[in-house]
Enzyme design. Sequence first.
Site, PDB file in Angstrom:
ATOM      1  N   ALA A 195       1.219  -0.707   9.251  1.00  0.00           N
ATOM      2  CA  ALA A 195       2.228  -1.651   9.759  1.00  0.00           C
ATOM      3  C   ALA A 195       2.083  -3.003   9.075  1.00  0.00           C
ATOM      4  O   ALA A 195       3.077  -3.634   8.685  1.00  0.00           O
ATOM      5  CB  ALA A 195       2.076  -1.800  11.277  1.00  0.00           C
ATOM      6  N   SER A 196       0.837  -3.447   8.887  1.00  0.00           N
ATOM      7  CA  SER A 196       0.643  -4.762   8.252  1.00  0.00           C
ATOM      8  C   SER A 196       1.116  -4.735   6.806  1.00  0.00           C
ATOM      9  O   SER A 196       1.739  -5.689   6.322  1.00  0.00           O
ATOM     10  CB  SER A 196      -0.839  -5.173   8.325  1.00  0.00           C
ATOM     11  OG  SER A 196      -1.654  -4.391   7.466  1.00  0.00           O
ATOM     12  N   LYS A 197       0.876  -3.625   6.110  1.00  0.00           N
ATOM     13  CA  LYS A 197       1.263  -3.539   4.692  1.00  0.00           C
ATOM     14  C   LYS A 197       2.767  -3.307   4.543  1.00  0.00           C
ATOM     15  O   LYS A 197       3.371  -3.723   3.549  1.00  0.00           O
ATOM     16  CB  LYS A 197       0.465  -2.425   4.010  1.00  0.00           C
ATOM     17  CG  LYS A 197      -1.026  -2.741   3.895  1.00  0.00           C
ATOM     18  CD  LYS A 197      -1.245  -3.951   3.006  1.00  0.00           C
ATOM     19  CE  LYS A 197      -2.698  -4.290   2.824  1.00  0.00           C
ATOM     20  NZ  LYS A 197      -2.900  -5.442   1.940  1.00  0.00           N
ATOM     21  N   SER A 225       0.842  -1.199   0.000  1.00  0.00           N
ATOM     22  CA  SER A 225       0.000   0.000   0.000  1.00  0.00           C
ATOM     23  C   SER A 225       0.876   1.247   0.000  1.00  0.00           C
ATOM     24  O   SER A 225       2.000   1.220   0.520  1.00  0.00           O
ATOM     25  CB  SER A 225      -0.875  -0.012   1.258  1.00  0.00           C
ATOM     26  OG  SER A 225      -1.454   1.257   1.480  1.00  0.00           O
ATOM     27  N   TYR A 243      -3.006  -0.824   9.967  1.00  0.00           N
ATOM     28  CA  TYR A 243      -3.072  -1.158   8.530  1.00  0.00           C
ATOM     29  C   TYR A 243      -1.712  -0.912   7.879  1.00  0.00           C
ATOM     30  O   TYR A 243      -1.183  -1.779   7.166  1.00  0.00           O
ATOM     31  CB  TYR A 243      -4.148  -0.303   7.863  1.00  0.00           C
ATOM     32  CG  TYR A 243      -4.267  -0.533   6.369  1.00  0.00           C
ATOM     33  CD1 TYR A 243      -4.924  -1.651   5.866  1.00  0.00           C
ATOM     34  CD2 TYR A 243      -3.727   0.370   5.454  1.00  0.00           C
ATOM     35  CE1 TYR A 243      -5.029  -1.866   4.489  1.00  0.00           C
ATOM     36  CE2 TYR A 243      -3.827   0.166   4.090  1.00  0.00           C
ATOM     37  CZ  TYR A 243      -4.478  -0.957   3.610  1.00  0.00           C
ATOM     38  OH  TYR A 243      -4.571  -1.173   2.248  1.00  0.00           O
ATOM     39  N   ILE A 273      -7.630   3.651  -5.069  1.00  0.00           N
ATOM     40  CA  ILE A 273      -8.325   2.892  -6.111  1.00  0.00           C
ATOM     41  C   ILE A 273      -9.781   2.722  -5.653  1.00  0.00           C
ATOM     42  O   ILE A 273     -10.029   2.303  -4.515  1.00  0.00           O
ATOM     43  CB  ILE A 273      -7.671   1.499  -6.328  1.00  0.00           C
ATOM     44  CG1 ILE A 273      -6.155   1.633  -6.581  1.00  0.00           C
ATOM     45  CG2 ILE A 273      -8.375   0.749  -7.449  1.00  0.00           C
ATOM     46  CD1 ILE A 273      -5.772   2.424  -7.814  1.00  0.00           C
TER      47      ILE A 273
HETATM   48  N1  LIG Z   1      -8.198   0.169  -2.986  1.00  0.00           N
HETATM   49  C1  LIG Z   1      -7.059   0.782  -2.683  1.00  0.00           C
HETATM   50  O1  LIG Z   1      -6.874   1.982  -2.966  1.00  0.00           O
HETATM   51  C2  LIG Z   1      -5.961   0.034  -1.980  1.00  0.00           C
HETATM   52  C3  LIG Z   1      -4.855   0.772  -1.549  1.00  0.00           C
HETATM   53  C4  LIG Z   1      -3.802   0.103  -0.944  1.00  0.00           C
HETATM   54  C5  LIG Z   1      -3.852  -1.269  -0.780  1.00  0.00           C
HETATM   55  N2  LIG Z   1      -4.949  -1.952  -1.189  1.00  0.00           N
HETATM   56  C6  LIG Z   1      -4.957  -3.389  -0.959  1.00  0.00           C
HETATM   57  O2  LIG Z   1      -5.384  -4.077  -2.120  1.00  0.00           O
HETATM   58  C7  LIG Z   1      -6.045  -5.285  -1.727  1.00  0.00           C
HETATM   59  C8  LIG Z   1      -7.420  -5.338  -2.396  1.00  0.00           C
HETATM   60  O3  LIG Z   1      -8.169  -4.263  -1.869  1.00  0.00           O
HETATM   61  P1  LIG Z   1      -9.520  -3.721  -2.536  1.00  0.00           P
HETATM   62  O4  LIG Z   1      -9.420  -2.253  -2.516  1.00  0.00           O
HETATM   63  O5  LIG Z   1      -9.804  -4.436  -3.780  1.00  0.00           O
HETATM   64  O6  LIG Z   1     -10.554  -4.125  -1.375  1.00  0.00           O
HETATM   65  P2  LIG Z   1     -11.955  -4.902  -1.402  1.00  0.00           P
HETATM   66  O7  LIG Z   1     -12.543  -4.697  -0.057  1.00  0.00           O
HETATM   67  O8  LIG Z   1     -12.743  -4.485  -2.594  1.00  0.00           O
HETATM   68  O9  LIG Z   1     -11.498  -6.416  -1.587  1.00  0.00           O
HETATM   69  C9  LIG Z   1     -10.868  -7.122  -0.550  1.00  0.00           C
HETATM   70  C10 LIG Z   1     -11.400  -8.547  -0.561  1.00  0.00           C
HETATM   71  O10 LIG Z   1     -10.692  -9.282   0.459  1.00  0.00           O
HETATM   72  C11 LIG Z   1     -11.646 -10.143   1.072  1.00  0.00           C
HETATM   73  N3  LIG Z   1     -11.212 -10.552   2.409  1.00  0.00           N
HETATM   74  C12 LIG Z   1     -11.077  -9.785   3.510  1.00  0.00           C
HETATM   75  N4  LIG Z   1     -10.679 -10.536   4.551  1.00  0.00           N
HETATM   76  C13 LIG Z   1     -10.546 -11.808   4.083  1.00  0.00           C
HETATM   77  C14 LIG Z   1     -10.169 -13.038   4.680  1.00  0.00           C
HETATM   78  N5  LIG Z   1      -9.839 -13.122   5.985  1.00  0.00           N
HETATM   79  N6  LIG Z   1     -10.153 -14.144   3.910  1.00  0.00           N
HETATM   80  C15 LIG Z   1     -10.496 -14.084   2.598  1.00  0.00           C
HETATM   81  N7  LIG Z   1     -10.874 -12.944   1.981  1.00  0.00           N
HETATM   82  C16 LIG Z   1     -10.899 -11.828   2.722  1.00  0.00           C
HETATM   83  C17 LIG Z   1     -12.933  -9.325   1.124  1.00  0.00           C
HETATM   84  O11 LIG Z   1     -14.076 -10.169   1.304  1.00  0.00           O
HETATM   85  C18 LIG Z   1     -12.903  -8.644  -0.229  1.00  0.00           C
HETATM   86  O12 LIG Z   1     -13.568  -9.408  -1.215  1.00  0.00           O
HETATM   87  C19 LIG Z   1      -6.123  -5.262  -0.195  1.00  0.00           C
HETATM   88  O13 LIG Z   1      -5.087  -6.054   0.342  1.00  0.00           O
HETATM   89  C20 LIG Z   1      -5.916  -3.805   0.141  1.00  0.00           C
HETATM   90  O14 LIG Z   1      -5.366  -3.608   1.429  1.00  0.00           O
HETATM   91  C21 LIG Z   1      -6.016  -1.341  -1.780  1.00  0.00           C
END
Ligand SMILES: NC(=O)c1ccc[n+]([C@@H]2O[C@H](COP(=O)([O-])OP(=O)(O)OC[C@H]3O[C@@H](n4cnc5c(N)ncnc54)[C@H](O)[C@@H]3O)[C@@H](O)[C@H]2O)c1
Length: 258
Positions: free
Chosen positions: A162-164, A147, A160, A193
């Site tokens: 820290a985890s990333k 992230s 969050y 996004i």
């Molecule tokens: N959207 C952004 O701008 C953004 C920015 C930085 C990082 N990210 C990272 O990108 C990845 C995707 O994010 P996104 O924006 O598409 O989010 P999203 O919420 O649309 O999708 C995340 C998916 O992960 C699933 N999930 C959550 N906990 C789970 C578990 N314990 N087991 C199985 N599935 C699980 C959810 O059900 C969901 O379908 C994530 O790791 C997020 O941290 C996203």
Amino acid sequence: MTTASRFEGKTVIVTGAASGIGRAALIRLVSEGAIALAVDLNEAGLAETQAAATSAACHGGRISVTVASISDEADVKRAVADFVEREGKLDVLVNMAGILRSTHTQETTLEQFMLLIQVNLVGTFLFCREALPHLLETKGNIVNASSTSVEYGHPYMAAYSASKGAVAAMTHSLAWEYMRRGVRVNAVAPGGIVTPLVIATPAGFPEGVDRSLFLHMTPPDQKFGMPDNVAGVIAMLASSDGAHINGEIIRIDGGVHS
Ligand SMILES: NC(=O)c1ccc[n+]([C@@H]2O[C@H](COP(=O)([O-])OP(=O)(O)OC[C@H]3O[C@@H](n4cnc5c(N)ncnc54)[C@H](O)[C@@H]3O)[C@@H](O)[C@H]2O)c1
């Protein structure tokens, strides 16, 4: 839509595939021929992904789904073992499942902190660990989800971030550890996004946040990214086009953190 067939005959697992970036990545890979397993907790979302991926499938691509929690060791073992038993091998792991919660750090409970670590970090580790023996056989690769919050302070997101950050560090370690044995490990670092995770974030802010602290995370022209912007980069990293990219964290935020 692409006409490329970079994943013809390749087997891939995508976690977090019921929504957002994971769903877009899975559809993209299946449209390029991947035999894909979609993993998520959200059964209804998986069904929607399955329908969309099936209509986008090309070059022999197809999808199966499994409901599993990435932070449950037994679930992860079962998901990887069943898929490899059925399809015979694993070429690519895309770790996109994740959660975001925001809190004032001085009020964050240990349970709240550990939930983020358990899902985002431990879940990513468990899938990497279970996939690696199979990826060593195929000389495959992993794409993790980091992230922009890792390198640029995102307030009220200490757990969050820290985890990333730990996912980014683990990505570098794995890349170096498995480099000589032909397995590549990279990550994407999205920011802003438009997905349910980001759309839900303002509503999840605790009382009393200082919204002026978010200005440096907001595109000046309000031009946010779409899941496909990240899916294309994931597909590049996971394909032979990414063959010489290893241990890299690619920021995808339209330049907001440049
Ligand atoms: N959207 C952004 O701008 C953004 C920015 C930085 C990082 N990210 C990272 O990108 C990845 C995707 O994010 P996104 O924006 O598409 O989010 P999203 O919420 O649309 O999708 C995340 C998916 O992960 C699933 N999930 C959550 N906990 C789970 C578990 N314990 N087991 C199985 N599935 C699980 C959810 O059900 C969901 O379908 C994530 O790791 C997020 O941290 C996203």
